[in-house]
Enzyme design. Sequence first.
Site, PDB file in Angstrom:
ATOM      1  N   LYS A  60     -19.161  99.667 -20.840  1.00 26.08           N
ATOM      2  CA  LYS A  60     -19.604 101.063 -20.796  1.00 26.08           C
ATOM      3  C   LYS A  60     -18.376 101.960 -20.743  1.00 26.08           C
ATOM      4  O   LYS A  60     -17.498 101.780 -19.881  1.00 26.08           O
ATOM      5  CB  LYS A  60     -20.434 101.237 -19.520  1.00 26.08           C
ATOM      6  CG  LYS A  60     -21.565 102.226 -19.627  1.00 26.08           C
ATOM      7  CD  LYS A  60     -22.352 102.155 -18.322  1.00 26.08           C
ATOM      8  CE  LYS A  60     -23.519 103.055 -18.317  1.00 26.08           C
ATOM      9  NZ  LYS A  60     -24.039 103.234 -16.945  1.00 26.08           N
TER      10      LYS A  60
HETATM   11  C1  E4P Z   1     -27.177 104.522 -16.458  1.00 28.73           C
HETATM   12  O1  E4P Z   1     -26.570 103.968 -17.344  1.00 28.73           O
HETATM   13  C2  E4P Z   1     -26.717 105.769 -15.818  1.00 28.73           C
HETATM   14  O2  E4P Z   1     -25.457 105.588 -15.267  1.00 28.73           O
HETATM   15  C3  E4P Z   1     -27.722 106.222 -14.799  1.00 28.73           C
HETATM   16  O3  E4P Z   1     -29.019 106.156 -15.376  1.00 28.73           O
HETATM   17  C4  E4P Z   1     -27.431 107.590 -14.227  1.00 28.73           C
HETATM   18  O4  E4P Z   1     -28.505 107.977 -13.425  1.00 28.73           O
HETATM   19  P1  E4P Z   1     -28.399 109.180 -12.362  1.00 28.73           P
HETATM   20  O5  E4P Z   1     -28.305 110.468 -13.111  1.00 28.73           O
HETATM   21  O6  E4P Z   1     -29.679 109.087 -11.580  1.00 28.73           O
HETATM   22  O7  E4P Z   1     -27.189 108.902 -11.539  1.00 28.73           O
END
Ligand code: E4P
Length: 219
Positions: free
Chosen positions: A83
Site C-alpha cells: 500500500k
Molecule cells: C483502508 O484501506 C483504509 O486505510 C481505511 O478504510 C481508512 O478508514 P478510516 O477513514 O475509518 O480510518
Amino acid sequence: MKFFIDTADIAEIRELAATGIVDGVTTNPSLIAKSGRDMIETIAEICDVVPGPVSAEVAALEADKMIAEGRRLCEIADNVTVKVPLTWDGLRACRTLADEGKMVNVTLCFSANQALLAAKAGATFISPFIGRLDDIGLDGLELIEEIREIYDAQDFDTEILAASIRTVNHVKDCAKIGADVATLPPAILRKLAEHPLTDKGLDAFMADWAKTGQDILKG
Ligand code: E4P
C-alpha cells in the site's frame, strides 16, 4: 463485490475469515499501531489466515525508500499487497513495484483525477476514502461513481476498493454503483447480517418448533 476486512486484529480476522466471505484484508499504520504488535509478524499471520490480498502500507515518504519497503513487505508472503499513498513519490513507487509484478494498493484517494493517475501508474487497487469525504460534508459515493465511469470509459483494470466505510448503507451503495471491493471494519461486516425481523421470526419459529417435541438429528 469482494469483501476485505479493515483491521490488523488477528483474532477478529480469524473469526470473520471462518464465515467464508472474507476475500482479503487491509491494514494501515494506524491499525498496526492500534494492534500494539510488530508489523512484519502481524502481516505474516494475517497472510496465513486469509489467502486473498493483504494490504501492508509502506512508512516511507520518498519513492526509493517506499520501493525498498515494498520489496521487503512482499518477502513476507505471496499475497501481500503493497500500500502506497497517493503522492508523486507513491505513484513512482507504484509503477516500479507493479512492473516487478507486485500487487499495489494506492491509498488516500480523494478525487477522480487521483484515481486516474493511480490507474496509469499500474495500481492493482485504488482506495477512495468515502467516509472521510462524508465527514467533511462531501459525497464519498459520488467519487466511487466518477471513478467507475472513468475506469470503464478508459478500460482500466485497476480495481476500485471502497475504503473508510462507516455504515451498512455504504456497503450496499458501493455494491450498487460497481465498486469491485469494499473494505469493512469488523463491526460493519457483522451488522450486515442483522435485521430485527430476522430475530423476531427466528424466535417465533423456535417457540413453535419446541412445541412439536421433535429433534431432526433423531429422526
Ligand atoms: C483502508 O484501506 C483504509 O486505510 C481505511 O478504510 C481508512 O478508514 P478510516 O477513514 O475509518 O480510518
